[in-house]
Design an enzyme around this catalytic site. Structure first.
Site, PDB file in Angstrom:
ATOM      1  N   GLU A  95       0.836  -1.189   0.000  1.00 25.26           N
ATOM      2  CA  GLU A  95       0.000   0.000   0.000  1.00 25.26           C
ATOM      3  C   GLU A  95       0.875   1.245   0.000  1.00 25.26           C
ATOM      4  OE1 GLU A  95      -3.981  -1.482   2.252  1.00 25.26           O
ATOM      5  OE2 GLU A  95      -2.378  -0.889   3.600  1.00 25.26           O
ATOM      6  N   CYS A 108       3.351   8.711   0.578  1.00 30.79           N
ATOM      7  CA  CYS A 108       3.968   7.908   1.632  1.00 30.79           C
ATOM      8  C   CYS A 108       4.128   6.500   1.063  1.00 30.79           C
ATOM      9  CB  CYS A 108       3.036   7.922   2.845  1.00 30.79           C
ATOM     10  SG  CYS A 108       3.562   6.833   4.165  1.00 30.79           S
ATOM     11  N   CYS A 115       7.396  -5.990   7.847  1.00 27.10           N
ATOM     12  CA  CYS A 115       8.479  -5.334   8.583  1.00 27.10           C
ATOM     13  C   CYS A 115       8.883  -6.260   9.715  1.00 27.10           C
ATOM     14  CB  CYS A 115       7.979  -3.996   9.149  1.00 27.10           C
ATOM     15  SG  CYS A 115       9.222  -3.093  10.101  1.00 27.10           S
ATOM     16  N   CYS A 119       7.018  -3.081  16.065  1.00 25.70           N
ATOM     17  CA  CYS A 119       6.612  -2.082  17.070  1.00 25.70           C
ATOM     18  C   CYS A 119       5.183  -2.425  17.521  1.00 25.70           C
ATOM     19  CB  CYS A 119       6.650  -0.678  16.475  1.00 25.70           C
ATOM     20  SG  CYS A 119       8.308  -0.145  15.989  1.00 25.70           S
ATOM     21  N   CYS A 122       2.032  -0.800  15.709  1.00 23.91           N
ATOM     22  CA  CYS A 122       2.043  -0.626  14.248  1.00 23.91           C
ATOM     23  C   CYS A 122       1.557  -1.884  13.553  1.00 23.91           C
ATOM     24  CB  CYS A 122       3.467  -0.288  13.790  1.00 23.91           C
ATOM     25  SG  CYS A 122       3.617  -0.096  11.997  1.00 23.91           S
ATOM     26  N   GLY A 162       7.343  -1.081   6.216  1.00 20.20           N
ATOM     27  CA  GLY A 162       8.741  -1.503   6.164  1.00 20.20           C
ATOM     28  C   GLY A 162       9.713  -0.549   6.824  1.00 20.20           C
ATOM     29  N   SER A 194      12.418   7.501   7.105  1.00 19.40           N
ATOM     30  CA  SER A 194      12.066   7.353   8.513  1.00 19.40           C
ATOM     31  C   SER A 194      12.544   5.996   9.001  1.00 19.40           C
ATOM     32  CB  SER A 194      10.539   7.462   8.671  1.00 19.40           C
ATOM     33  OG  SER A 194      10.168   7.304  10.022  1.00 19.40           O
ATOM     34  N   SER A 217      12.185   7.420  14.665  1.00 23.78           N
ATOM     35  CA  SER A 217      11.045   7.113  15.525  1.00 23.78           C
ATOM     36  C   SER A 217      11.543   6.876  16.945  1.00 23.78           C
ATOM     37  CB  SER A 217      10.338   5.859  15.006  1.00 23.78           C
ATOM     38  OG  SER A 217       9.828   6.111  13.725  1.00 23.78           O
ATOM     39  N   LEU A 218      11.130   7.731  17.844  1.00 26.21           N
ATOM     40  CA  LEU A 218      11.634   7.666  19.220  1.00 26.21           C
ATOM     41  C   LEU A 218      10.596   7.002  20.134  1.00 26.21           C
ATOM     42  CD1 LEU A 218      14.263   8.608  20.472  1.00 26.21           C
ATOM     43  CD2 LEU A 218      13.194  10.803  20.953  1.00 26.21           C
ATOM     44  N   HIS A 219       9.471   7.643  20.282  1.00 27.18           N
ATOM     45  CA  HIS A 219       8.295   7.101  20.965  1.00 27.18           C
ATOM     46  C   HIS A 219       8.424   6.870  22.468  1.00 27.18           C
ATOM     47  CE1 HIS A 219       7.001   6.875  16.925  1.00 27.18           C
ATOM     48  NE2 HIS A 219       7.423   5.675  16.644  1.00 27.18           N
ATOM     49  N   CYS A 336      -0.873   6.674   9.713  1.00 32.88           N
ATOM     50  CA  CYS A 336       0.394   6.127  10.194  1.00 32.88           C
ATOM     51  C   CYS A 336       0.170   4.809  10.908  1.00 32.88           C
ATOM     52  CB  CYS A 336       1.034   7.062  11.212  1.00 32.88           C
ATOM     53  SG  CYS A 336       1.382   8.664  10.603  1.00 32.88           S
TER      54      CYS A 336
HETATM   55  N1  SAH Z   1       9.908   1.831   9.858  1.00 35.62           N
HETATM   56  C1  SAH Z   1       9.965   3.248   9.812  1.00 35.62           C
HETATM   57  C2  SAH Z   1       8.926   3.905   8.934  1.00 35.62           C
HETATM   58  C3  SAH Z   1       7.507   3.436   9.054  1.00 35.62           C
HETATM   59  S1  SAH Z   1       6.319   4.144  10.066  1.00 35.62           S
HETATM   60  C4  SAH Z   1       9.902   3.828  11.218  1.00 35.62           C
HETATM   61  O1  SAH Z   1       9.617   3.091  12.137  1.00 35.62           O
HETATM   62  O2  SAH Z   1      10.184   5.001  11.386  1.00 35.62           O
HETATM   63  C5  SAH Z   1       6.279   5.862  10.055  1.00 35.62           C
HETATM   64  C6  SAH Z   1       5.947   6.412  11.462  1.00 35.62           C
HETATM   65  O3  SAH Z   1       4.618   6.065  11.887  1.00 35.62           O
HETATM   66  C7  SAH Z   1       6.898   5.885  12.517  1.00 35.62           C
HETATM   67  O4  SAH Z   1       7.289   6.923  13.357  1.00 35.62           O
HETATM   68  C8  SAH Z   1       6.015   4.915  13.252  1.00 35.62           C
HETATM   69  O5  SAH Z   1       6.488   4.622  14.536  1.00 35.62           O
HETATM   70  C9  SAH Z   1       4.693   5.629  13.242  1.00 35.62           C
HETATM   71  N2  SAH Z   1       3.566   4.758  13.589  1.00 35.62           N
HETATM   72  C10 SAH Z   1       3.490   3.422  13.472  1.00 35.62           C
HETATM   73  N3  SAH Z   1       2.309   2.964  13.911  1.00 35.62           N
HETATM   74  C11 SAH Z   1       1.597   4.047  14.294  1.00 35.62           C
HETATM   75  C12 SAH Z   1       0.285   4.237  14.818  1.00 35.62           C
HETATM   76  N4  SAH Z   1      -0.531   3.201  15.010  1.00 35.62           N
HETATM   77  N5  SAH Z   1      -0.111   5.489  15.079  1.00 35.62           N
HETATM   78  C13 SAH Z   1       0.700   6.540  14.854  1.00 35.62           C
HETATM   79  N6  SAH Z   1       1.935   6.427  14.373  1.00 35.62           N
HETATM   80  C14 SAH Z   1       2.397   5.195  14.087  1.00 35.62           C
END
Ligand code: SAH
Length: 348
Positions: A95, A108, A115, A119, A122, A162, A194, A217-219, A336
């Protein structure tokens, strides 16, 4: 990998095509003509290359595949985003999402089928990784997006399915073709990679001499919480990640954007906000707060707006540039973290 033995034409550098043309005993200028058809005219079949002799077109068709993606479905969101579902030559589905904004036409795109990083929040990694996309498939996504817009793309973000640094070589090859003035000709600064924090990838990117944007991506601002949300933290801790990010900024003079998906009462408390400020203090960077897009496989909820505002204020008080990404497209699962890959076999 696709069983097809021929290469995708959109994954071939101009210099490589020139070599191929030379070896085929054809005139070298043909390679530029072909690239012109591919990237300026964006034709969709060899037959459309009208100034290329039929004999050469036939030889090209024997060696290269033209179309890497087959468009299966387009879904429009009521927020203006549009999701394209495509089938790859081996039946895998990917997608990509068009995100229009005033004066911006962003896409995007995905870099892998699935992947491996898993996470917690995700959807893209719930089934692990199936395979890497080839450069020709990634460039194919870009061309499909531009066609769907019917207008020139302005921005590309590798934020679909991915982990781009898990497919480093093909992603870089695609970026060079997209960036090439004779190719798709989109400025590197309009391309964002990213990563979930794959440290060796950041280190390699530092030496590419490419002006692409980097998002990390820190989170979570502390290891024990980041371990729970992002298994990648077990491979590269926050300290290692931040060290390599600082080095990247010092060497490239480019500002990193840290993404922080905000999950209610999980990573959005005031204390964690202060810890985030502490982590990023005196580091020139930007922060992108992303209220969680909820998915079935994860019980977390999106943060309340007050918490997003609180984080924004805490960071801004420290002089850190903050943007809040109001994720669009949740109604068609295009926001996202909501993209997922499927095989054609079980797509229904
Ligand atoms: N693998 C890469 C790029 C993919 S995701 C990465 O992890 O950065 C792009 C962004 O969306 C990342 O910051 C990811 O953590 C965030 N993301 C993933 N799942 C999400 C969700 N359910 N809600 C909001 N952001 C999310």
């Amino acid at each position: 990998m696709p069983e097809e033995s021929r290469q995708f034409i959109h994954g071939v550098f101009l210099a490589e095509l020139q070599d191929w043309i030379g070896q085929a005993g054809e005139k070298k200028f043909r390679a530029k003509q072909i690239w012109h058809w591919l990237y300026h005219r964006q034709v969709e079949a060899w037959e459309e290359m009208r100034n290329i002799p039929k004999t050469l077109r036939d030889r090209l068709a024997e060696s290269f595949v033209f179309q890497a993606l087959e468009k299966l479905e387009v879904q429009d969101s009521n927020t203006g985003t549009r999701k394209i579902l495509s089938r790859l030559s081996d039946g895998e589905l990917i997608e990509e999402v068009l995100i229009p904004a005033p004066n911006r036409r962003t896409v995007c795109i995905s870099s892998q089928v699935g992947c491996m990083y898993g996470c917690a929040f995700c959807a893209s990694g719930q089934l692990g990784v199936k395979r890497n996309l080839l450069a020709g498939e990634i460039v194919g996504e870009v061309l499909a997006a531009q066609k769907e817009y019917g207008d020139r793309l302005t921005n590309i973000v590798f934020m679909g399915i991915g982990e781009p640094f898990d497919n480093y070589d093909e992603v870089m090859r695609a970026i060079r073709i997209i960036n090439d003035p004779d190719g798709f000709c989109l400025g590197a600064r309009r391309i964002t990679l990213s990563t979930c924090g794959v440290v060796p990838g950041i280190q390699r990117l530092e030496n590419e001499g490419l002006q692409v944007e980097l998002s990390v991506s820190l989170h979570a601002p502390v290891d024990d919480l980041r371990d729970k949300l992002m298994p990648v933290n077990g491979s590269w801790s926050l300290e290692e990640l931040m060290d390599v990010c600082r080095h990247y900024t010092a060497v490239t003079k480019r500002i990193i954007t840290f993404e922080y998906t905000m999950i209610r009462d999980v990573n959005d408390t005031e204390e964690l906000g202060r810890q985030l400020v502490g982590l990023l203090r005196r580091f020139p960077c930007r922060v992108n707060l992303i209220p969680l897009s909820e998915i079935d496989e994860y019980e977390g909820k999106t943060s309340r707006p007050e918490r997003v505002d609180l984080f924004q204020r805490l960071l801004e008080d420290e002089g850190i540039n903050v943007t809040v990404r109001r994720s669009k497209g949740t109604d068609v699962n295009a926001a996202c973290g909501q993209l997922r890959s499927r095989s054609i076999k079980n797509s229904e």
